[in-house]
Design a protein around this motif. Structure first.
Motif, PDB file in Angstrom:
ATOM      1  N   MET A   1      21.211  41.246  46.858  1.00  0.00           N
ATOM      2  CA  MET A   1      21.044  40.236  45.813  1.00  0.00           C
ATOM      3  C   MET A   1      22.413  39.877  45.254  1.00  0.00           C
ATOM      4  SD  MET A   1      18.771  40.491  42.343  1.00  0.00           S
ATOM      5  CE  MET A   1      20.064  40.980  41.224  1.00  0.00           C
ATOM      6  N   SER A   2      22.726  38.595  45.225  1.00  0.00           N
ATOM      7  CA  SER A   2      24.039  38.199  44.743  1.00  0.00           C
ATOM      8  C   SER A   2      24.052  38.189  43.217  1.00  0.00           C
ATOM      9  CB  SER A   2      24.400  36.817  45.281  1.00  0.00           C
ATOM     10  OG  SER A   2      23.513  35.856  44.765  1.00  0.00           O
ATOM     11  N   SER A  29      32.391  40.167  47.574  1.00  0.00           N
ATOM     12  CA  SER A  29      31.981  41.150  48.578  1.00  0.00           C
ATOM     13  C   SER A  29      30.515  41.501  48.394  1.00  0.00           C
ATOM     14  CB  SER A  29      32.827  42.425  48.444  1.00  0.00           C
ATOM     15  OG  SER A  29      32.510  43.094  47.238  1.00  0.00           O
ATOM     16  N   ALA A  30      29.957  42.088  49.432  1.00  0.00           N
ATOM     17  CA  ALA A  30      28.544  42.492  49.385  1.00  0.00           C
ATOM     18  C   ALA A  30      28.310  43.531  48.292  1.00  0.00           C
ATOM     19  CB  ALA A  30      28.122  43.049  50.735  1.00  0.00           C
ATOM     20  N   PRO A  68      32.184  45.508  40.469  1.00  0.00           N
ATOM     21  CA  PRO A  68      30.756  45.390  40.182  1.00  0.00           C
ATOM     22  C   PRO A  68      30.367  46.094  38.891  1.00  0.00           C
ATOM     23  CG  PRO A  68      31.118  46.052  42.474  1.00  0.00           C
ATOM     24  CD  PRO A  68      32.448  46.074  41.791  1.00  0.00           C
ATOM     25  N   GLY A  69      29.692  45.367  38.012  1.00  0.00           N
ATOM     26  CA  GLY A  69      29.187  45.953  36.776  1.00  0.00           C
ATOM     27  C   GLY A  69      30.236  46.225  35.709  1.00  0.00           C
ATOM     28  N   ALA A  70      31.515  45.963  36.023  1.00  0.00           N
ATOM     29  CA  ALA A  70      32.583  46.253  35.063  1.00  0.00           C
ATOM     30  C   ALA A  70      32.634  45.192  33.966  1.00  0.00           C
ATOM     31  CB  ALA A  70      33.927  46.318  35.779  1.00  0.00           C
ATOM     32  N   LYS A  71      33.056  45.619  32.784  1.00  0.00           N
ATOM     33  CA  LYS A  71      33.198  44.687  31.656  1.00  0.00           C
ATOM     34  C   LYS A  71      34.616  44.108  31.584  1.00  0.00           C
ATOM     35  CE  LYS A  71      29.136  45.327  29.509  1.00  0.00           C
ATOM     36  NZ  LYS A  71      28.269  45.258  30.692  1.00  0.00           N
ATOM     37  N   ASP A 154      36.926  33.464  54.957  1.00  0.00           N
ATOM     38  CA  ASP A 154      36.654  32.350  54.052  1.00  0.00           C
ATOM     39  C   ASP A 154      37.376  32.614  52.727  1.00  0.00           C
ATOM     40  OD1 ASP A 154      35.154  34.330  52.823  1.00  0.00           O
ATOM     41  OD2 ASP A 154      33.215  33.391  53.196  1.00  0.00           O
ATOM     42  N   THR A 155      37.237  31.697  51.767  1.00  0.00           N
ATOM     43  CA  THR A 155      37.963  31.825  50.493  1.00  0.00           C
ATOM     44  C   THR A 155      37.631  33.137  49.797  1.00  0.00           C
ATOM     45  OG1 THR A 155      37.982  29.426  50.257  1.00  0.00           O
ATOM     46  CG2 THR A 155      38.446  30.701  48.286  1.00  0.00           C
ATOM     47  N   ALA A 156      36.345  33.497  49.763  1.00  0.00           N
ATOM     48  CA  ALA A 156      35.944  34.762  49.124  1.00  0.00           C
ATOM     49  C   ALA A 156      36.599  35.940  49.829  1.00  0.00           C
ATOM     50  CB  ALA A 156      34.420  34.903  49.143  1.00  0.00           C
ATOM     51  N   GLY A 157      36.599  35.901  51.160  1.00  0.00           N
ATOM     52  CA  GLY A 157      37.192  36.991  51.935  1.00  0.00           C
ATOM     53  C   GLY A 157      38.683  37.138  51.688  1.00  0.00           C
TER      54      GLY A 157
END
Length: 197
Positions: A1-2, A29-30, A68-71, A154-157
């Motif tokens: 889930m993105s 990233s995934a 991920p999940g960091a503030k 790609d750009t994200a990569g």
């Protein structure tokens, strides 16, 4: 889930409408690392009536990411016309920076032969010179990344690969105080001068 930007450390900056001219804003990233590439409004211009005006101060060529999940934003790089903009930049990002983050600030008006490490308001910064090059190319060189290796991504990569290398970066630059760096900076050059029209 993105994940969406609302679930990332960039949510507040997005709400404040500081994230401008985005080249990329999304998942890197995934695993859920989130990234932004574009410009960041440091200081907004005073609005006159309903007229939207461009920001007074801008961090350009921003490349950044949050885990991920960091503030907090774990990696941030940008180009500033003047080192003197660091203070308002830190003020604008005060809720989003952390002592363990990797932050690379390229400035137009510091000595081209110098690179510094600077701690300001408890946050560490790498301060580097930049004139004609781009933050993207300078980061590739700093991290020893081959442009050809990134071409297939790609750009994200691309942003993700840079972020991974930034988070592991541990080179030691000479320490300098904020006051000394401010005292040693040159005049702010007009970015438009000597450019063909």
């Amino acid at each position: 889930m993105s994940i969406s930007i609302e679930q990332s450390a960039f949510a507040g900056l997005d709400t404040q409408k500081r994230l401008l001219n985005q080249v990329f804003k999304g998942e890197l990233s995934a695993q859920g690392r989130f990234g932004f590439r574009g410009e960041l409004a440091i200081k907004f211009a005073t609005a006159v009536a309903d007229e939207a005006r461009p920001p007074e101060l801008l961090a350009q060529q921003v490349i950044s990411s949050a885990e991920p999940g960091a503030k907090k934003i774990s990696f941030f790089s940008c180009y500033l016309l003047s080192f003197g903009y660091l203070d308002p930049l830190v003020t604008a990002l005060s809720e989003y920076l952390e002592p363990s983050g990797k932050y690379f600030i390229y400035c137009n008006n510091i000595d081209f032969s110098k690179r510094y490490h600077l701690e300001y308001k408890g946050i560490p910064f790498y301060i580097l010179p930049l004139d004609e090059a781009t933050v993207y190319n300078e980061l590739l060189e700093l991290f020893g990344l081959e442009r050809n290796d990134l071409k297939k991504l790609d750009t994200a990569g691309k942003i993700n690969r840079i972020a991974e290398n930034a988070l592991q970066y541990s080179a030691v630059f000479p320490e300098i105080s904020y006051a000394d760096c401010l005292a040693g900076m040159g005049p702010v050059r007009d970015p438009g001068e000597n450019r063909p029209v």
